[in-house]
Design a protein around this motif. Structure first.
Motif, short mmCIF file in Angstrom:
data_model
loop_
_atom_site.label_atom_id
_atom_site.label_comp_id
_atom_site.label_asym_id
_atom_site.label_seq_id
_atom_site.Cartn_x
_atom_site.Cartn_y
_atom_site.Cartn_z
N GLY A 1 0.80 -1.21 0.00
CA GLY A 1 0.00 0.00 0.00
C GLY A 1 0.84 1.26 0.00
O GLY A 1 0.52 2.24 -0.69
N ALA A 2 1.95 1.25 0.78
CA ALA A 2 2.81 2.43 0.83
C ALA A 2 3.65 2.56 -0.43
O ALA A 2 3.81 3.66 -0.99
CB ALA A 2 3.71 2.36 2.07
N ARG A 3 4.22 1.45 -0.90
CA ARG A 3 5.11 1.50 -2.06
C ARG A 3 4.35 1.80 -3.34
O ARG A 3 4.86 2.49 -4.23
CB ARG A 3 5.85 0.15 -2.18
N TYR A 4 3.14 1.28 -3.45
CA TYR A 4 2.39 1.45 -4.70
C TYR A 4 1.20 2.40 -4.56
O TYR A 4 0.22 2.31 -5.28
CB TYR A 4 1.94 0.08 -5.23
N GLU A 5 1.30 3.28 -3.60
CA GLU A 5 0.46 4.48 -3.51
C GLU A 5 -1.04 4.22 -3.53
O GLU A 5 -1.73 4.59 -4.47
CB GLU A 5 0.81 5.45 -4.65
N GLY A 6 -1.52 3.58 -2.50
CA GLY A 6 -2.97 3.48 -2.41
C GLY A 6 -3.47 2.12 -2.01
O GLY A 6 -2.71 1.17 -1.79
N HIS A 7 -4.79 2.04 -1.95
CA HIS A 7 -5.43 0.84 -1.44
C HIS A 7 -5.60 -0.25 -2.49
O HIS A 7 -5.87 -1.41 -2.13
CB HIS A 7 -6.80 1.20 -0.88
N PHE A 8 -5.46 0.08 -3.76
CA PHE A 8 -5.69 -0.94 -4.80
C PHE A 8 -4.70 -2.10 -4.65
O PHE A 8 -5.08 -3.28 -4.59
CB PHE A 8 -5.57 -0.31 -6.18
N ALA A 9 -3.41 -1.77 -4.58
CA ALA A 9 -2.40 -2.82 -4.41
C ALA A 9 -2.57 -3.52 -3.07
O ALA A 9 -2.34 -4.74 -2.96
CB ALA A 9 -1.00 -2.21 -4.52
N ARG A 10 -2.96 -2.77 -2.03
CA ARG A 10 -3.17 -3.37 -0.72
C ARG A 10 -4.28 -4.43 -0.77
O ARG A 10 -4.15 -5.52 -0.23
CB ARG A 10 -3.53 -2.29 0.30
N VAL A 11 -5.39 -4.10 -1.45
CA VAL A 11 -6.52 -5.04 -1.52
C VAL A 11 -6.13 -6.30 -2.29
O VAL A 11 -6.46 -7.42 -1.88
CB VAL A 11 -7.74 -4.36 -2.18
N VAL A 12 -5.41 -6.14 -3.40
CA VAL A 12 -4.94 -7.32 -4.14
C VAL A 12 -4.02 -8.15 -3.27
O VAL A 12 -4.09 -9.39 -3.26
CB VAL A 12 -4.24 -6.90 -5.45
N GLY A 13 -3.15 -7.48 -2.52
CA GLY A 13 -2.26 -8.19 -1.61
C GLY A 13 -3.02 -8.93 -0.52
O GLY A 13 -2.65 -10.06 -0.15
N VAL A 14 -4.07 -8.32 0.02
CA VAL A 14 -4.89 -8.98 1.03
C VAL A 14 -5.53 -10.25 0.45
O VAL A 14 -5.49 -11.32 1.06
CB VAL A 14 -5.98 -8.03 1.57
N PHE A 15 -6.10 -10.13 -0.75
CA PHE A 15 -6.75 -11.29 -1.37
C PHE A 15 -5.75 -12.42 -1.59
O PHE A 15 -6.02 -13.58 -1.24
CB PHE A 15 -7.39 -10.88 -2.69
N ALA A 16 -4.61 -12.10 -2.17
CA ALA A 16 -3.62 -13.15 -2.47
C ALA A 16 -3.07 -13.75 -1.18
O ALA A 16 -2.87 -14.97 -1.08
CB ALA A 16 -2.48 -12.56 -3.31
N GLY A 17 -2.80 -12.89 -0.18
CA GLY A 17 -2.27 -13.39 1.08
C GLY A 17 -3.25 -14.30 1.80
O GLY A 17 -2.86 -15.35 2.34
N VAL A 18 -4.51 -13.92 1.80
CA VAL A 18 -5.53 -14.75 2.44
C VAL A 18 -5.69 -16.07 1.70
O VAL A 18 -5.79 -17.15 2.31
CB VAL A 18 -6.88 -13.99 2.52
N LEU A 19 -5.70 -16.03 0.37
CA LEU A 19 -5.85 -17.25 -0.43
C LEU A 19 -4.70 -18.22 -0.19
O LEU A 19 -4.91 -19.41 0.09
CB LEU A 19 -5.96 -16.90 -1.91
N ALA A 20 -3.46 -17.73 -0.31
CA ALA A 20 -2.29 -18.60 -0.11
C ALA A 20 -2.26 -19.15 1.31
O ALA A 20 -2.02 -20.35 1.52
CB ALA A 20 -1.01 -17.83 -0.43
#
Length: 683
Positions: free
Chosen positions: A144-163
């Motif tokens: 979220g900090a490196r890629y400026e916003g919540h979009f990357a954070r949400v994708v990261g949350v989804f992938a992290g939860v799935l894995a």
């Protein structure tokens, strides 16, 4: 607050007392066994006593401080964090599944050892110190900090939860195997009993409780792993160092394989299995008529047994066979095809244990080599991208301690991985030399015990009363757990192994559940939905999410979805394709931007999931549709390059990140200016 030095001294003292108490418990149970204590009680004492210890640590480590709950206050010394990371890493796949995989795959199974160990080199060089310098709590925080916003954070949350969810299901499945075998309860109930052990470690104290529990769990699991194979090595070779002696046993095993695979009765059994496979193929081709004929024949058999006044047991068996028949043609096709494939697998002897990339022809050997390299690659980059492992490096006091922590992690992991090949060789030697060729009526009692939970199966297909290798099926997840009984060791050793397997599964499950609950409560709820939430509310949300996810994962595990090692491999592919390109380019390439990262993560994850659906039978896929003949477990080998390419292309086609973000990259990657000046003055 204690200083790191005083904390380290106090922790050392606590764990020395803990180790002494645990060894005393083992000694007392060994003595009690000699005086007649029933094996059932030994297994239960081991499991419940260790869970009680973990629960006590969890209760004593309870906290309501956010920093303590998420990152253990960033006060964990490098050595203990390395030990906790090793326990977090030593999942049911490593402890339970790896020895079984090496048992069946031989040389090819070394891809797991090479990939998992090599992954920590990537962690040390590319990620751990930089993420620790960034700080914060989770991997989506960095995205979220490196890629400026919540979009990357949400994708990261989804992938992290799935894995993490796929991974935690495998751990709870392992807990179910252990509790069902050593407590004597149903597998489905054992899953939820193990769930209680997981929750008491993590619910009250979060990362703080989990860290100190994992240190305790590592001490148990490494002792439980090394002791049985050490005793077995001494029994076979006279030297209790299996890591050094299994080479000689491997040579003897090669000779034994040649004798066994050329034995006439063994070959005759394989011919019978070929005939059975052909019969299943005929029945599948004749559906639905063949199913109707099968049902009619089974009904007739039941009626004949009743008319003849046969024994109640024989009638019951026939009635059960009738009930187990497929109900529809589609169900029959799936079931009979699975049985056909099983019969076909028994028609040829397993490849020699030490043969690299085996195959009937050059094309098959090339395919084996490609799959070996693909799996090694996926496990390496997956290791470097697993959120629950990377989170551990947020808990160290400094960046330097994070680097040292990776070294200790590698050392503690090495102790197990250098022993796993020895386990496989000694176990196979015992099976081939002591079990195969035995009278089926006089087989050891453990065969029936493991048969009750469906992990050992024997079929006397030729009716000679002698066990041939092709007639024996041992689930790969059971190899390590039954080694003590296979070698005729005291039952206290079996209880010790069960306690170690439980520690491995619980430690990883704790870390994974924390990762999922933190992603949902911290990254999704606090960072996006309700940034004004109080500390108390954040912790309540975290604990409630942890409880819900744990119950759902236990329910999925109770369905016995697949082998432990395959589920873990799938989790690695998901993590590798979703996170590795975005994390590495986010640290080392300032031009990587928001749109590149988001599209790259989605593309990498999408390719990986598409390939698993395309090729895995569970989703209706087939290896006939595989690319380059790569197996589903290595699906991330296509997702990771896709992620890198898409991030690079999209980033170059869209505006660069802001100056603030580029400054963040410099700050994360480069040493502090004040520290550099100090080093220059002292040099």
């Amino acid at each position: 607050m204690s200083s790191p030095a005083s904390l380290s001294r106090r922790v050392w003292r606590y764990y020395l007392f803990y180790a002494a108490g645990f060894f005393s418990l083992v000694a007392m149970l060994a003595v009690a066994e000699q005086f007649g204590l029933a094996p059932r009680w030994i297994g239960q004492i081991f499991l419940f006593a260790t869970i009680a210890i973990y629960a006590a640590i969890g209760v004593m480590s309870r906290t309501s401080d956010v920093s303590e709950y998420y990152v253990a206050g960033r006060r964990v010394p490098a050595l203990f964090n390395g030990m906790a990371t090793a326990a977090d890493w030593m999942s049911a796949a490593s402890f339970i599944g790896l020895a079984g995989t090496l048992y069946y795959a031989g040389f090819e199974g070394l891809a797991f050892v090479t990939g998992w160990t090599g992954g920590y080199v990537l962690v040390a060089l590319l990620l751990a110190p930089f993420l620790r310098k960034f700080g914060q709590f989770t991997i989506p925080d960095f995205l979220g900090a490196r890629y400026e916003g919540h979009f990357a954070r949400v994708v990261g949350v989804f992938a992290g939860v799935l894995a993490s969810f796929v991974y935690v299901v495998a751990q709870i499945y392992g807990v179910g195997l252990i509790t069902s075998r050593f407590i004597g309860i149903e597998f489905e109930i054992g899953v939820f009993v193990g769930l209680a052990g997981i929750l008491v470690c993590s619910f009250l104290g979060g990362m703080r409780a989990v860290t100190w529990t994992q240190v305790a769990q590592y001490l148990i699991l490494i002792v439980a792993y090394l002791v049985p194979v050490g005793i077995l090595s001494y029994k076979v070779t006279g030297v209790p160092l299996p890591q050094l002696t299994y080479g000689k046993v491997l040579q003897d095993l090669g000779v034994k394989e040649l004798e066994l695979f050329s034995e006439p009765r063994e070959n005759a059994v394989r011919v019978q299995y070929r005939h059975r496979a052909e019969e299943y193929a005929r029945k599948i081709a004749d559906l639905p008529d063949s199913l109707a004929a099968e049902r009619m024949a089974q009904v007739q058999r039941v009626n004949e047994l009743r008319t003849q006044g046969a024994a109640a047991r024989d009638i019951s068996v026939a009635e059960r066979q009738l009930r187990d028949l497929p109900r529809t043609a589609d169900e029959a096709r799936v079931k009979w095809e699975r049985a056909r494939q099983d019969s076909l697998s028994r028609t040829v002897p397993p490849p020699p244990h030490a043969e690299a990339h085996p195959g009937a022809d050059q094309a098959a050997r090339d395919s084996a080599r490609r799959n070996f390299l693909a799996l090694t690659f996926v496990l390496m980059v997956g290791t470097a991208a697993l959120p629950h492992i990377l989170m551990r490096y947020y808990t160290t006091p400094t960046v330097r301690e994070a680097r040292r922590s990776v070294f200790w992690s590698l050392f503690f992991i090495f102790l197990l991985y250098v022993t796993a090949p020895a386990y496989a060789v000694f176990a196979k030697w015992e099976v081939y030399s002591s079990l195969v060729g035995s009278n089926i009526a006089t087989l050891p009692h453990w065969v029936a015990s493991w048969g009750k939970v469906g992990l050992v199966k024997i079929e006397d297909i030729n009716g000679d009363g002698i066990l041939q290798l092709a007639e024996l099926t041992i689930n790969s997840d059971a190899i390590l757990l039954l080694v003590p009984e296979l070698a005729g060791l005291p039952y206290v050793v079996s209880g010790l192994v069960a306690a170690g397997g439980l520690a491995a599964a619980l430690s990883t499950a704790d870390g994974l559940l924390l990762t999922i609950s933190h992603a949902l409560s911290h990254d999704l709820y606090y960072k996006i939905i309700n940034p004004e939430a109080s500390t108390q509310r954040r912790l309540v949300i975290t604990k409630s999410q942890l409880l819900v996810v744990a119950v759902v994962a236990a329910w999925v595990a109770s369905l016995r979805p697949d082998s432990i090692l395959f589920m873990v491999g799938l989790a690695f592919s998901i993590a590798a394709s979703a996170f590795f390109p975005a994390l590495v380019l986010g640290i080392f390439w300032k031009r990587a931007n928001k749109w590149g990262a988001v599209t790259g993560m989605i593309a990498g994850l999408g390719v990986t999931l598409y390939y698993i659906v395309r090729t895995h039978p569970f989703f209706g896929g087939s290896m006939a549709d595989a690319w380059l003949d790569i197996h589903p477990i290595s699906c991330g080998v296509f997702g990771v390059p896709a992620g890198f390419v898409v991030i690079a292309v999209v980033s170059l086609l869209t505006p660069p990140p802001s100056a603030e973000v580029q400054a963040l990259v410099d700050d994360v990657r480069l040493p502090d200016p004040a520290k550099k000046r100090k080093q220059a003055l002292t040099s």
